[in-house]
Scaffold this motif. Structure first.
Motif, PDB file in Angstrom:
ATOM      1  N   GLN A  57      -0.579   7.169 -13.983  1.00 42.53           N
ATOM      2  CA  GLN A  57       0.695   7.149 -13.266  1.00 42.53           C
ATOM      3  C   GLN A  57       0.558   7.996 -12.009  1.00 42.53           C
ATOM      4  O   GLN A  57      -0.157   9.000 -11.994  1.00 42.53           O
ATOM      5  N   THR A  58       1.245   7.566 -10.966  1.00 46.54           N
ATOM      6  CA  THR A  58       1.294   8.353  -9.735  1.00 46.54           C
ATOM      7  C   THR A  58       2.704   8.311  -9.164  1.00 46.54           C
ATOM      8  O   THR A  58       3.488   7.414  -9.479  1.00 46.54           O
ATOM      9  N   LYS A  59       3.006   9.286  -8.354  1.00 42.85           N
ATOM     10  CA  LYS A  59       4.262   9.299  -7.607  1.00 42.85           C
ATOM     11  C   LYS A  59       3.919   9.229  -6.132  1.00 42.85           C
ATOM     12  O   LYS A  59       3.239  10.099  -5.607  1.00 42.85           O
ATOM     13  N   GLY A 109      10.817   7.857   2.953  1.00 44.41           N
ATOM     14  CA  GLY A 109      10.798   9.243   2.511  1.00 44.41           C
ATOM     15  C   GLY A 109      11.140   9.471   1.051  1.00 44.41           C
ATOM     16  O   GLY A 109      11.132  10.618   0.592  1.00 44.41           O
ATOM     17  N   GLN A 110      11.421   8.413   0.303  1.00 44.86           N
ATOM     18  CA  GLN A 110      11.742   8.565  -1.105  1.00 44.86           C
ATOM     19  C   GLN A 110      10.462   8.572  -1.945  1.00 44.86           C
ATOM     20  O   GLN A 110       9.364   8.374  -1.430  1.00 44.86           O
ATOM     21  N   THR A 111      10.622   8.781  -3.246  1.00 43.84           N
ATOM     22  CA  THR A 111       9.483   8.823  -4.162  1.00 43.84           C
ATOM     23  C   THR A 111       9.543   7.642  -5.118  1.00 43.84           C
ATOM     24  O   THR A 111      10.593   7.348  -5.681  1.00 43.84           O
ATOM     25  N   LYS A 112       8.404   6.973  -5.292  1.00 42.94           N
ATOM     26  CA  LYS A 112       8.315   5.811  -6.174  1.00 42.94           C
ATOM     27  C   LYS A 112       7.222   6.051  -7.211  1.00 42.94           C
ATOM     28  O   LYS A 112       6.105   6.444  -6.876  1.00 42.94           O
ATOM     29  N   LYS A 113       7.557   5.825  -8.481  1.00 45.86           N
ATOM     30  CA  LYS A 113       6.587   5.997  -9.552  1.00 45.86           C
ATOM     31  C   LYS A 113       5.844   4.685  -9.790  1.00 45.86           C
ATOM     32  O   LYS A 113       6.464   3.640  -9.969  1.00 45.86           O
ATOM     33  N   LEU A 114       4.508   4.756  -9.777  1.00 48.92           N
ATOM     34  CA  LEU A 114       3.672   3.575  -9.972  1.00 48.92           C
ATOM     35  C   LEU A 114       2.797   3.763 -11.204  1.00 48.92           C
ATOM     36  O   LEU A 114       2.463   4.891 -11.592  1.00 48.92           O
ATOM     37  N   TYR A 115       2.405   2.630 -11.798  1.00 55.95           N
ATOM     38  CA  TYR A 115       1.626   2.634 -13.026  1.00 55.95           C
ATOM     39  C   TYR A 115       0.368   1.793 -12.800  1.00 55.95           C
ATOM     40  O   TYR A 115       0.432   0.730 -12.177  1.00 55.95           O
ATOM     41  N   VAL A 116      -0.769   2.265 -13.298  1.00 52.79           N
ATOM     42  CA  VAL A 116      -2.038   1.577 -13.081  1.00 52.79           C
ATOM     43  C   VAL A 116      -2.784   1.458 -14.400  1.00 52.79           C
ATOM     44  O   VAL A 116      -2.716   2.342 -15.263  1.00 52.79           O
ATOM     45  N   ILE A 117      -3.457   0.334 -14.587  1.00 53.97           N
ATOM     46  CA  ILE A 117      -4.397   0.151 -15.692  1.00 53.97           C
ATOM     47  C   ILE A 117      -5.775  -0.048 -15.078  1.00 53.97           C
ATOM     48  O   ILE A 117      -5.927  -0.787 -14.091  1.00 53.97           O
ATOM     49  N   CYS A 118      -6.751   0.653 -15.627  1.00 53.70           N
ATOM     50  CA  CYS A 118      -8.099   0.634 -15.047  1.00 53.70           C
ATOM     51  C   CYS A 118      -9.111   0.176 -16.091  1.00 53.70           C
ATOM     52  O   CYS A 118      -9.060   0.602 -17.255  1.00 53.70           O
ATOM     53  N   ILE A 147      -9.404   6.909  -8.714  1.00 55.00           N
ATOM     54  CA  ILE A 147      -8.427   6.012  -8.099  1.00 55.00           C
ATOM     55  C   ILE A 147      -7.202   6.793  -7.620  1.00 55.00           C
ATOM     56  O   ILE A 147      -6.700   6.588  -6.510  1.00 55.00           O
ATOM     57  N   LYS A 148      -6.724   7.696  -8.458  1.00 51.66           N
ATOM     58  CA  LYS A 148      -5.530   8.459  -8.108  1.00 51.66           C
ATOM     59  C   LYS A 148      -5.796   9.447  -6.975  1.00 51.66           C
ATOM     60  O   LYS A 148      -4.963   9.624  -6.084  1.00 51.66           O
ATOM     61  N   GLN A 149      -6.985  10.093  -7.005  1.00 49.22           N
ATOM     62  CA  GLN A 149      -7.274  11.128  -6.018  1.00 49.22           C
ATOM     63  C   GLN A 149      -7.766  10.559  -4.686  1.00 49.22           C
ATOM     64  O   GLN A 149      -7.440  11.093  -3.628  1.00 49.22           O
ATOM     65  N   ASN A 150      -8.546   9.475  -4.753  1.00 48.97           N
ATOM     66  CA  ASN A 150      -9.153   8.960  -3.520  1.00 48.97           C
ATOM     67  C   ASN A 150      -8.344   7.842  -2.896  1.00 48.97           C
ATOM     68  O   ASN A 150      -8.198   7.770  -1.688  1.00 48.97           O
ATOM     69  N   PHE A 151      -7.798   6.939  -3.731  1.00 48.19           N
ATOM     70  CA  PHE A 151      -7.028   5.823  -3.175  1.00 48.19           C
ATOM     71  C   PHE A 151      -5.545   6.145  -3.038  1.00 48.19           C
ATOM     72  O   PHE A 151      -4.959   5.998  -1.968  1.00 48.19           O
ATOM     73  N   ALA A 152      -4.922   6.588  -4.133  1.00 46.90           N
ATOM     74  CA  ALA A 152      -3.457   6.671  -4.158  1.00 46.90           C
ATOM     75  C   ALA A 152      -2.899   7.927  -3.496  1.00 46.90           C
ATOM     76  O   ALA A 152      -1.828   7.878  -2.899  1.00 46.90           O
ATOM     77  N   LYS A 153      -3.604   9.044  -3.621  1.00 44.76           N
ATOM     78  CA  LYS A 153      -3.033  10.306  -3.147  1.00 44.76           C
ATOM     79  C   LYS A 153      -2.694  10.239  -1.661  1.00 44.76           C
ATOM     80  O   LYS A 153      -3.516   9.845  -0.831  1.00 44.76           O
ATOM     81  N   ASN A 154      -1.466  10.610  -1.337  1.00 45.39           N
ATOM     82  CA  ASN A 154      -0.966  10.719   0.041  1.00 45.39           C
ATOM     83  C   ASN A 154      -0.856   9.377   0.763  1.00 45.39           C
ATOM     84  O   ASN A 154      -0.604   9.339   1.962  1.00 45.39           O
ATOM     85  N   ARG A 155      -1.037   8.270   0.047  1.00 40.27           N
ATOM     86  CA  ARG A 155      -0.880   6.943   0.651  1.00 40.27           C
ATOM     87  C   ARG A 155       0.594   6.533   0.572  1.00 40.27           C
ATOM     88  O   ARG A 155       1.255   6.757  -0.439  1.00 40.27           O
ATOM     89  N   VAL A 156       1.105   5.927   1.631  1.00 42.59           N
ATOM     90  CA  VAL A 156       2.513   5.533   1.686  1.00 42.59           C
ATOM     91  C   VAL A 156       2.699   4.181   0.992  1.00 42.59           C
ATOM     92  O   VAL A 156       1.984   3.222   1.286  1.00 42.59           O
ATOM     93  N   TYR A 157       3.656   4.116   0.067  1.00 47.50           N
ATOM     94  CA  TYR A 157       3.940   2.892  -0.685  1.00 47.50           C
ATOM     95  C   TYR A 157       5.034   2.094   0.015  1.00 47.50           C
ATOM     96  O   TYR A 157       6.066   2.637   0.417  1.00 47.50           O
ATOM     97  N   ARG A 158       4.809   0.766   0.148  1.00 47.62           N
ATOM     98  CA  ARG A 158       5.811  -0.123   0.743  1.00 47.62           C
ATOM     99  C   ARG A 158       6.228  -1.228  -0.228  1.00 47.62           C
ATOM    100  O   ARG A 158       7.399  -1.477  -0.407  1.00 47.62           O
ATOM    101  N   HIS A 159       5.259  -1.908  -0.818  1.00 43.84           N
ATOM    102  CA  HIS A 159       5.588  -2.964  -1.779  1.00 43.84           C
ATOM    103  C   HIS A 159       4.411  -3.130  -2.726  1.00 43.84           C
ATOM    104  O   HIS A 159       3.251  -2.931  -2.345  1.00 43.84           O
TER     105      HIS A 159
END
Length: 519
Positions: free
Chosen positions: A139-141, A147-156, A252-264
């Motif tokens: 899971q990541t936020k 500027g809002q926060t979105k919770k995402l879920y990943v299966i690897c 995945i969470k540290q290199n791809f998702a961290k600090n990346r802006v979510y749109r869709h």
């Protein structure tokens, strides 16, 4: 000054009798660095330091950008900075070690310490090719564009031998059917299935461990029987049993998702797949010292072939999708068409997969089907129905005939429209639309007069025709108003004259006049 101090420390320790290995360990540098410094005299060190200060480095042009990243995200790693640079500037030719060194210097220069959250793992013996895959969730936020926060879920999924990875994201918690669908997508991505799959004790898969006799959830039990793979579930609080996928989820969470802006979520999955190809599977693994993609090219021949994809029941699994600007819906890396005009910025449709391997697209979960396609097994394809495409060969001529019928002289109108098509070939549909709208509530007399005036004046533009119609209509309305006022005035007599009567003379007076002059 730091390089000069390093040189002096190395020189003094060497004079005191320290060995190269001891000097490197004491100063926290490599033995190669120690040898490099000892080979130079003080004069050569001074010249070398002067040359490095004047020399412009490749990453200097990105210094402001990297400084911004580090300031906003102090926990950013050098490897992630390298990946972000390659994502934004594909032609950059700087190695990862160079980027790490540059980031380290910038942290010292601008006093930006790195935030570290350590976690330890136990090594697991290597397995043969095609033997095992490991599966885990994360899971990541993420920060959104507003500027809002979105919770995402990943299966690897990760193949234990090659470390070749597959990841799939959702903007809601996974269900058992989502997990089953992700398995099918992973097998399609790998081009086969391993002999054994290792899981955590997740409630979507396992109900109870029961002393070694696993009790699976009803839906996953059926799926497990169909796929016939060996299943291994880790004990509680034992992440080292599946350390490879634990590290992959962290990567995945540290290199791809961290600090990346979510749109869709669709765009997020597209970016994730690009990242897997570019970095996740394209970067040298720290343990194997090989690129997972290169090792996988050999390992995939050892996977069990998947002859038929298992379809998840459609009505139990509906996936919300956003209609794209080109009136398509993204599903498993392919674009499926919907009727023209379906696109809307806020428009969402629901996608269902049937047992007959078809994709149904509905406006609501229980609404009518607006599009239906045969599922494509390839990736990156456009699947488009003929009726969803604009027939440009027949549509324009038919459209012109329709417009010409709104005039008395259809032949003259058609010639006028063909001239407009010559002047505006790319926008003829829009031109015809403007003309139809301009004559919608206008009498034929005005239409014909506007057509005649445009032809006489060589006005071959829908906008000019529209202006001509507006002008003629104004003139016609002005004339009708004037005539109406005159008629109204002629019918209106002052009240002072209503009671007046003309003077009546005797008839003898007229007879006397008509008899002529006196004799």
């Amino acid at each position: 000054m730091e390089k000069w101090k390093m040189y002096m420390d190395i020189y003094q320790m060497k004079q005191q009798g320290f060995k190269i290995r001891r000097i490197a360990r004491k100063l926290g540098v490599s033995r190669t660095t120690v040898y490099k410094y000892l080979e130079k005299s003080p004069e050569e060190i001074a010249e070398w330091m002067a040359s490095t200060q004047k020399r412009k480095r490749k990453l200097d042009q990105y210094e402001l950008l990297i400084h911004t990243w580090l300031s906003e995200h102090p926990d950013l790693s050098g490897a992630q900075v390298h990946d972000w640079l390659k994502e934004r500037y594909p032609n950059v030719t700087v190695g990862e070690s160079t980027v790490r060194g540059y980031v380290k210097e910038m942290r010292e220069k601008y006093n930006i310490p790195k935030e570290i959250y350590p976690r330890s793992y136990e090594a697991v013996p290597e397995l043969p090719m095609g033997q095992q895959a490991q599966v885990d969730f994360g899971q990541t936020k993420q920060k959104t564009a507003n500027g809002q926060t979105k919770k995402l879920y990943v299966i690897c999924f990760v193949l234990s031998h090659s470390r070749y990875k597959y990841a799939e994201w959702l903007d809601r918690p996974f269900t058992t059917k989502d997990v089953m669908r992700a398995h099918e997508n992973a097998f399609a991505y790998f081009g086969g299935a391993p002999i054994e799959i290792v899981y955590d004790q997740d409630a979507l898969i396992v109900v109870s461990e029961n002393g070694g006799d696993l009790i699976l959830t009803e839906e996953f039990q059926k799926y497990h029987i169909q796929r016939k793979f060996q299943l291994y579930v880790c004990r509680k609080s034992d992440p080292e049993s599946k350390g490879k996928v634990e590290n992959s989820v962290k990567f995945i969470k540290q290199n791809f998702a961290k600090n990346r802006v979510y749109r869709h979520i669709d765009q997020w999955n597209e970016q994730s797949m690009s990242w897997l190809e570019r970095t996740g599977n394209g970067k040298v693994h720290n343990t194997t010292k090989k690129k997972p993609a290169e090792v996988f090219s050999v390992e995939k021949r050892h996977l069990k072939p998947i002859t038929k994809k298992i379809t998840i029941s459609p009505l139990d699994l509906s996936i919300a999708r956003t209609v794209r600007k080109d009136n398509t819906v993204l599903h498993e890396s392919n674009r499926y068409s919907v009727p023209l005009g379906t696109y809307n910025k806020q428009k969402e449709v629901y996608v269902f997969v049937t047992d007959a391997q078809t994709l149904q697209i509905r406006e609501t979960k229980a609404g009518p089907i607006i599009a239906e396609h045969k599922i494509c097994e390839k990736k990156g394809e456009l699947i488009q129905e003929t009726q969803h495409k604009r027939d440009r060969s027949k549509g324009i001529p038919a459209y012109m005939v329709t417009v010409s019928k709104n005039f008395t002289d259809e032949r003259k109108a058609m010639a006028f429209l063909k001239n407009i098509q010559t002047h505006f070939p790319r926008y003829i549909r829009d031109q015809l639309k403007i003309i139809l709208k301009a004559i919608q509530d206008v009498p034929f007399q005005t239409r014909d007069e506007a057509l005649k005036e445009c032809i006489n004046r060589n006005f071959y533009s829908a906008t000019e025709f529209k202006d001509m119609v507006t002008y003629i209509e104004k003139q016609r309305c002005a004339v009708e108003t004037t005539v109406g006022e005159i008629k109204q005035r002629s019918n209106e007599l002052p009240t002072t004259y209503e009671s007046m009567k003309p003077k009546v003379r005797e008839l003898d007076v007229y007879l006397e006049i008509l008899e002529g002059a006196p004799k």
